[in-house]
Motif scaffolding. Structure first.
Motif, PDB file in Angstrom:
ATOM      1  N   GLN A   1       0.825  -1.207   0.000  1.00  0.00           N
ATOM      2  CA  GLN A   1       0.000   0.000   0.000  1.00  0.00           C
ATOM      3  C   GLN A   1       0.864   1.264   0.000  1.00  0.00           C
ATOM      4  OE1 GLN A   1      -3.208   0.059  -0.504  1.00  0.00           O
ATOM      5  NE2 GLN A   1      -3.267  -2.161  -0.545  1.00  0.00           N
ATOM      6  N   LEU A   2       1.970   1.226   0.732  1.00  0.00           N
ATOM      7  CA  LEU A   2       2.876   2.377   0.757  1.00  0.00           C
ATOM      8  C   LEU A   2       3.483   2.610  -0.617  1.00  0.00           C
ATOM      9  CD1 LEU A   2       4.025   4.501   2.658  1.00  0.00           C
ATOM     10  CD2 LEU A   2       5.892   2.928   3.178  1.00  0.00           C
ATOM     11  N   GLY A   3       3.871   1.546  -1.299  1.00  0.00           N
ATOM     12  CA  GLY A   3       4.396   1.661  -2.657  1.00  0.00           C
ATOM     13  C   GLY A   3       3.364   2.234  -3.603  1.00  0.00           C
ATOM     14  N   SER A   4       2.125   1.821  -3.437  1.00  0.00           N
ATOM     15  CA  SER A   4       1.038   2.348  -4.266  1.00  0.00           C
ATOM     16  C   SER A   4       0.851   3.846  -4.029  1.00  0.00           C
ATOM     17  CB  SER A   4      -0.249   1.602  -3.953  1.00  0.00           C
ATOM     18  OG  SER A   4      -1.329   2.144  -4.660  1.00  0.00           O
ATOM     19  N   ALA A   5       0.941   4.261  -2.770  1.00  0.00           N
ATOM     20  CA  ALA A   5       0.800   5.684  -2.443  1.00  0.00           C
ATOM     21  C   ALA A   5       1.938   6.495  -3.058  1.00  0.00           C
ATOM     22  CB  ALA A   5       0.770   5.877  -0.931  1.00  0.00           C
ATOM     23  N   TYR A   6       3.167   5.979  -2.983  1.00  0.00           N
ATOM     24  CA  TYR A   6       4.292   6.685  -3.589  1.00  0.00           C
ATOM     25  C   TYR A   6       4.122   6.791  -5.094  1.00  0.00           C
ATOM     26  CZ  TYR A   6       7.188   7.001   0.596  1.00  0.00           C
ATOM     27  OH  TYR A   6       7.678   7.322   1.821  1.00  0.00           O
ATOM     28  N   GLY A   7       3.607   5.732  -5.723  1.00  0.00           N
ATOM     29  CA  GLY A   7       3.364   5.761  -7.164  1.00  0.00           C
ATOM     30  C   GLY A   7       2.338   6.823  -7.533  1.00  0.00           C
ATOM     31  N   SER A   8       1.291   6.936  -6.734  1.00  0.00           N
ATOM     32  CA  SER A   8       0.260   7.950  -6.987  1.00  0.00           C
ATOM     33  C   SER A   8       0.818   9.357  -6.800  1.00  0.00           C
ATOM     34  CB  SER A   8      -0.927   7.743  -6.055  1.00  0.00           C
ATOM     35  OG  SER A   8      -1.555   6.523  -6.326  1.00  0.00           O
ATOM     36  N   MET A   9       1.653   9.531  -5.771  1.00  0.00           N
ATOM     37  CA  MET A   9       2.264  10.851  -5.542  1.00  0.00           C
ATOM     38  C   MET A   9       3.183  11.223  -6.699  1.00  0.00           C
ATOM     39  SD  MET A   9       3.025  11.053  -1.416  1.00  0.00           S
ATOM     40  CE  MET A   9       4.615  10.347  -1.654  1.00  0.00           C
ATOM     41  N   ASP A  10       3.927  10.252  -7.215  1.00  0.00           N
ATOM     42  CA  ASP A  10       4.834  10.515  -8.328  1.00  0.00           C
ATOM     43  C   ASP A  10       4.045  10.916  -9.570  1.00  0.00           C
ATOM     44  OD1 ASP A  10       7.445  10.541  -9.585  1.00  0.00           O
ATOM     45  OD2 ASP A  10       6.808   8.703 -10.618  1.00  0.00           O
ATOM     46  N   LYS A  11       2.933  10.215  -9.821  1.00  0.00           N
ATOM     47  CA  LYS A  11       2.097  10.535 -10.980  1.00  0.00           C
ATOM     48  C   LYS A  11       1.526  11.953 -10.856  1.00  0.00           C
ATOM     49  CE  LYS A  11      -0.762   7.334 -12.385  1.00  0.00           C
ATOM     50  NZ  LYS A  11      -1.965   6.470 -12.485  1.00  0.00           N
ATOM     51  N   LEU A  12       1.039  12.304  -9.673  1.00  0.00           N
ATOM     52  CA  LEU A  12       0.504  13.643  -9.440  1.00  0.00           C
ATOM     53  C   LEU A  12       1.593  14.694  -9.626  1.00  0.00           C
ATOM     54  CD1 LEU A  12      -1.764  15.552  -8.550  1.00  0.00           C
ATOM     55  CD2 LEU A  12      -1.043  15.129  -6.188  1.00  0.00           C
ATOM     56  N   SER A  13       2.787  14.411  -9.130  1.00  0.00           N
ATOM     57  CA  SER A  13       3.901  15.343  -9.258  1.00  0.00           C
ATOM     58  C   SER A  13       4.238  15.587 -10.730  1.00  0.00           C
ATOM     59  CB  SER A  13       5.120  14.795  -8.524  1.00  0.00           C
ATOM     60  OG  SER A  13       6.224  15.647  -8.705  1.00  0.00           O
ATOM     61  N   ARG A  14       4.288  14.520 -11.521  1.00  0.00           N
ATOM     62  CA  ARG A  14       4.595  14.675 -12.950  1.00  0.00           C
ATOM     63  C   ARG A  14       3.495  15.460 -13.661  1.00  0.00           C
ATOM     64  NH1 ARG A  14       4.493   9.533 -14.948  1.00  0.00           N
ATOM     65  NH2 ARG A  14       4.460   8.508 -12.955  1.00  0.00           N
ATOM     66  N   ARG A  15       2.227  15.194 -13.343  1.00  0.00           N
ATOM     67  CA  ARG A  15       1.129  15.917 -13.983  1.00  0.00           C
ATOM     68  C   ARG A  15       1.137  17.394 -13.598  1.00  0.00           C
ATOM     69  NH1 ARG A  15      -3.980  11.740 -13.619  1.00  0.00           N
ATOM     70  NH2 ARG A  15      -3.186  10.291 -15.167  1.00  0.00           N
ATOM     71  N   THR A  16       1.421  17.679 -12.334  1.00  0.00           N
ATOM     72  CA  THR A  16       1.487  19.067 -11.879  1.00  0.00           C
ATOM     73  C   THR A  16       2.622  19.798 -12.572  1.00  0.00           C
ATOM     74  OG1 THR A  16       0.590  18.432  -9.741  1.00  0.00           O
ATOM     75  CG2 THR A  16       1.688  20.552  -9.844  1.00  0.00           C
ATOM     76  N   PHE A  17       3.778  19.132 -12.703  1.00  0.00           N
ATOM     77  CA  PHE A  17       4.919  19.733 -13.375  1.00  0.00           C
ATOM     78  C   PHE A  17       4.578  20.041 -14.830  1.00  0.00           C
ATOM     79  CE2 PHE A  17       9.029  19.390 -15.631  1.00  0.00           C
ATOM     80  CZ  PHE A  17       9.694  20.422 -14.996  1.00  0.00           C
ATOM     81  N   THR A  18       3.914  19.105 -15.510  1.00  0.00           N
ATOM     82  CA  THR A  18       3.522  19.313 -16.904  1.00  0.00           C
ATOM     83  C   THR A  18       2.541  20.477 -17.016  1.00  0.00           C
ATOM     84  OG1 THR A  18       3.826  16.970 -17.353  1.00  0.00           O
ATOM     85  CG2 THR A  18       2.492  18.199 -18.918  1.00  0.00           C
ATOM     86  N   PHE A  19       1.570  20.556 -16.114  1.00  0.00           N
ATOM     87  CA  PHE A  19       0.608  21.654 -16.123  1.00  0.00           C
ATOM     88  C   PHE A  19       1.318  22.985 -15.905  1.00  0.00           C
ATOM     89  CE2 PHE A  19      -2.128  24.619 -13.839  1.00  0.00           C
ATOM     90  CZ  PHE A  19      -3.146  24.774 -14.770  1.00  0.00           C
ATOM     91  N   ASN A  20       2.269  23.019 -14.965  1.00  0.00           N
ATOM     92  CA  ASN A  20       2.999  24.256 -14.694  1.00  0.00           C
ATOM     93  C   ASN A  20       3.822  24.685 -15.903  1.00  0.00           C
ATOM     94  OD1 ASN A  20       1.980  24.502 -12.144  1.00  0.00           O
ATOM     95  ND2 ASN A  20       3.739  23.583 -11.142  1.00  0.00           N
ATOM     96  N   GLN A  21       4.413  23.734 -16.611  1.00  0.00           N
ATOM     97  CA  GLN A  21       5.154  24.058 -17.832  1.00  0.00           C
ATOM     98  C   GLN A  21       4.217  24.665 -18.876  1.00  0.00           C
ATOM     99  OE1 GLN A  21       6.872  20.224 -18.758  1.00  0.00           O
ATOM    100  NE2 GLN A  21       8.928  21.009 -18.289  1.00  0.00           N
TER     101      GLN A  21
END
Length: 63
Positions: A32-52
């Motif tokens: 479950q912790l690995g799944s949470a980290y994966g979701s955080m990473d996906k959100l981080s990448r999407r936020t970075f793309t939106f900011n760009q």
């Protein structure tokens, strides 16, 4: 043999502090912790793309 992790959780309910105990299997907890980290990473990448994209649009509008 599976190992368990115990958590003491303090929750304020109606102005009073309630203590609850929870436990989790280490393998399931790690999954479950690995799944949470994966979701955080996906959100981080999407936020970075939106900011760009937003920065690019702002730069175009300034020209």
């Amino acid at each position: 043999m599976a190992k368990d992790i115990k958590f003491n959780i303090k929750l304020p309910i109606d102005g009073k502090e309630q203590i609850s105990v929870a436990s989790a299997n280490t393998k399931e907890f790690a999954k479950q912790l690995g799944s949470a980290y994966g979701s955080m990473d996906k959100l981080s990448r999407r936020t970075f793309t939106f900011n760009q994209f937003a920065e690019s649009a702002r730069n175009v509008s300034e020209v």
